[in-house]
Design a protein around this motif. Structure first.
Motif, PDB file in Angstrom:
ATOM      1  N   ASP A 152      58.101  51.792  42.607  1.00  0.00           N
ATOM      2  CA  ASP A 152      58.226  52.987  42.285  1.00  0.00           C
ATOM      3  C   ASP A 152      56.907  53.504  40.345  1.00  0.00           C
ATOM      4  O   ASP A 152      56.332  54.324  39.904  1.00  0.00           O
ATOM      5  N   GLY A 153      56.637  52.090  40.948  1.00  0.00           N
ATOM      6  CA  GLY A 153      55.440  51.912  40.047  1.00  0.00           C
ATOM      7  C   GLY A 153      55.826  51.350  38.036  1.00  0.00           C
ATOM      8  O   GLY A 153      55.011  51.712  37.887  1.00  0.00           O
ATOM      9  N   THR A 154      57.262  51.541  38.023  1.00  0.00           N
ATOM     10  CA  THR A 154      57.347  51.236  37.059  1.00  0.00           C
ATOM     11  C   THR A 154      57.510  50.058  36.261  1.00  0.00           C
ATOM     12  O   THR A 154      56.104  49.802  35.113  1.00  0.00           O
ATOM     13  N   ILE A 155      56.966  49.148  37.015  1.00  0.00           N
ATOM     14  CA  ILE A 155      56.215  47.359  36.534  1.00  0.00           C
ATOM     15  C   ILE A 155      55.374  47.498  37.629  1.00  0.00           C
ATOM     16  O   ILE A 155      55.978  47.460  38.562  1.00  0.00           O
ATOM     17  N   ASP A 156      54.292  46.746  37.124  1.00  0.00           N
ATOM     18  CA  ASP A 156      53.284  46.982  38.268  1.00  0.00           C
ATOM     19  C   ASP A 156      52.537  45.519  38.384  1.00  0.00           C
ATOM     20  O   ASP A 156      52.825  44.875  37.373  1.00  0.00           O
ATOM     21  N   LEU A 157      53.175  45.306  39.436  1.00  0.00           N
ATOM     22  CA  LEU A 157      53.292  43.068  39.668  1.00  0.00           C
ATOM     23  C   LEU A 157      51.972  42.289  39.354  1.00  0.00           C
ATOM     24  O   LEU A 157      51.635  41.201  39.432  1.00  0.00           O
ATOM     25  N   GLU A 158      50.569  43.312  39.910  1.00  0.00           N
ATOM     26  CA  GLU A 158      49.228  42.865  39.410  1.00  0.00           C
ATOM     27  C   GLU A 158      48.751  42.514  38.275  1.00  0.00           C
ATOM     28  O   GLU A 158      48.067  41.739  37.658  1.00  0.00           O
ATOM     29  N   THR A 159      49.712  43.568  37.765  1.00  0.00           N
ATOM     30  CA  THR A 159      49.433  43.479  36.238  1.00  0.00           C
ATOM     31  C   THR A 159      49.804  42.285  34.881  1.00  0.00           C
ATOM     32  O   THR A 159      49.489  41.368  34.630  1.00  0.00           O
ATOM     33  N   LEU A 160      51.253  42.315  35.527  1.00  0.00           N
ATOM     34  CA  LEU A 160      51.494  40.981  35.291  1.00  0.00           C
ATOM     35  C   LEU A 160      51.122  39.449  35.632  1.00  0.00           C
ATOM     36  O   LEU A 160      51.288  38.558  34.712  1.00  0.00           O
ATOM     37  N   LYS A 161      50.456  39.407  36.964  1.00  0.00           N
ATOM     38  CA  LYS A 161      49.854  38.213  37.242  1.00  0.00           C
ATOM     39  C   LYS A 161      48.869  38.212  36.039  1.00  0.00           C
ATOM     40  O   LYS A 161      48.437  36.688  35.816  1.00  0.00           O
ATOM     41  N   VAL A 162      48.662  38.592  35.539  1.00  0.00           N
ATOM     42  CA  VAL A 162      47.303  38.632  34.434  1.00  0.00           C
ATOM     43  C   VAL A 162      47.565  38.730  32.935  1.00  0.00           C
ATOM     44  O   VAL A 162      46.532  38.620  32.507  1.00  0.00           O
ATOM     45  N   MET A 163      48.790  38.533  32.623  1.00  0.00           N
ATOM     46  CA  MET A 163      49.594  39.299  31.101  1.00  0.00           C
ATOM     47  C   MET A 163      49.079  37.926  30.631  1.00  0.00           C
ATOM     48  O   MET A 163      49.866  36.755  31.277  1.00  0.00           O
ATOM     49  N   PRO A 164      49.412  38.169  29.373  1.00  0.00           N
ATOM     50  CA  PRO A 164      48.984  36.046  28.136  1.00  0.00           C
ATOM     51  C   PRO A 164      51.105  36.861  29.048  1.00  0.00           C
ATOM     52  O   PRO A 164      51.744  37.236  28.892  1.00  0.00           O
ATOM     53  N   LEU A 165      50.979  35.199  29.092  1.00  0.00           N
ATOM     54  CA  LEU A 165      52.716  34.378  28.924  1.00  0.00           C
ATOM     55  C   LEU A 165      53.523  35.755  28.019  1.00  0.00           C
ATOM     56  O   LEU A 165      54.724  36.326  28.889  1.00  0.00           O
ATOM     57  N   LYS A 166      53.502  35.560  26.929  1.00  0.00           N
ATOM     58  CA  LYS A 166      54.684  36.316  25.834  1.00  0.00           C
ATOM     59  C   LYS A 166      54.954  38.205  26.407  1.00  0.00           C
ATOM     60  O   LYS A 166      55.667  38.124  26.702  1.00  0.00           O
TER      61      LYS A 166
END
Length: 286
Positions: free
Chosen positions: A187-201
């Motif tokens: 449902d898009g609450t969490i976007d996996l592609e965005t996660l990959k490019v985020m800083p660790l924290k």
DNA sequence: GTCCAGGCTCTTT
DNA sequence: AAAGAGCATGGA
């Protein structure tokens, strides 16, 4: 299995050690010591001969597009080991013992579900649950030596599953976690592609919004699927290592982070993997 | 029978 | 913020 690709002069790689390092649960050992691995929608047969790694079942194109990164061939393990060596004697021994371990770069979605299943669970049972899930909700890929292999289910398939059917895969109380997390992703609450490019924290904070994902599971996801070699998962075994060999007894995640970063540095996650493998194979009777 | 497994969520201090 | 109970399941 007509097609094959041969990787020449491979260093710092042992199929047996990788298979036994608790990061992937879809490696199957054959009686002759070779392995069948299912990942990224493909099934490969891996054979070590001398310094070469033979990957049966794929062509050159697939190797460079998928498997090169899967095996973490981008990373110079000689350099990593040099960086980690001589920090302490126990780690040195662990690196020596598990010298063929590599961090596999696996698919994010699959690793999320896999490590939700792993919590308060044991490895044989984790493997079995993933096998049952794939058979029930994944797609048939091919048959090798008379055995059928299925891909890991897509988010949509699990999000539409019935709780009782999930329970039948041996998930125990984690069935709800799997269902809720699948829905948060479809449902898009969490976007996996965005996660990959985020800083660790930030990525860790985001991951912990998923149901069934706490500190330890989040670190596994970051280390095994988000190319974050500094993520340091602390499970019961690593906790034992820290207490027994590093005389470190604090429990707060933040103080553990501080200690680990200070002591192991930028490759702490890879160090963790050597330590995990070492203690499990030296202090666990299998 | 008890204990444990690559812990997390929910409730109570 | 920190500590404790409860949780499915199978193997040792």
């Amino acid at each position: 299995m007509n097609e094959k690709f041969v990787v020449r002069d491979v260093e710092n790689l042992s199929l047996k050690q990788i298979a036994d390092s608790g990061q992937s649960f879809r490696w199957k050992e054959l009686p002759d010591g070779s392995f069948i691995v299912t990942a990224m929608g493909e099934v490969v047969h891996l054979v070590e001969t001398g310094d070469d790694l033979i990957i049966n079942g794929i062509n050159e194109n697939s190797f460079y597009e998928k498997w090169y990164n899967y095996f973490d061939f981008n990373r110079d393990y000689k350099k990593v080991k040099k960086n980690l060596k001589e920090r302490d004697k126990y780690l040195d021994a662990a690196i020596e013992y598990g010298s063929g371990i590599r961090i596999l770069n696996q698919e994010l979605w699959e690793i999320i579900i896999t490590f939700i299943i792993s919590s308060n669970n044991n490895i044989p049972r984790i493997k079995n649950s993933i096998e049952l899930l794939s058979r029930k909700y994944g797609k048939y890929i091919k048959s090798v030596n008379g055995e059928d292999y299925y891909s890991f289910p897509e988010p949509k398939a699990l999000s539409e599953a019935k709780l009782e059917d999930l329970r039948a895969c041996g998930l125990g109380y984690r069935d709800k976690y799997i269902l809720k997390t699948s829905r948060m992703i479809t449902d898009g609450t969490i976007d996996l592609e965005t996660l990959k490019v985020m800083p660790l924290k930030n990525a860790k904070k985001e991951l912990k919004k998923l149901v069934g994902v706490g500190n330890k599971v989040a670190d596994c996801i970051l280390l095994f699927a988000c190319e974050k070699p500094e993520a340091f998962p602390v499970d019961t075994w690593v906790k034992k290592v820290l207490e027994k060999y590093y005389d470190f007894h604090e429990k707060k995640p933040e103080s553990i982070n501080v200690f680990v970063k200070e002591h192991f540095g930028a490759y702490s996650g890879i160090a963790q993997q050597y330590l995990f493998y070492y203690i499990r194979h030296t202090e666990h009777l299998e």
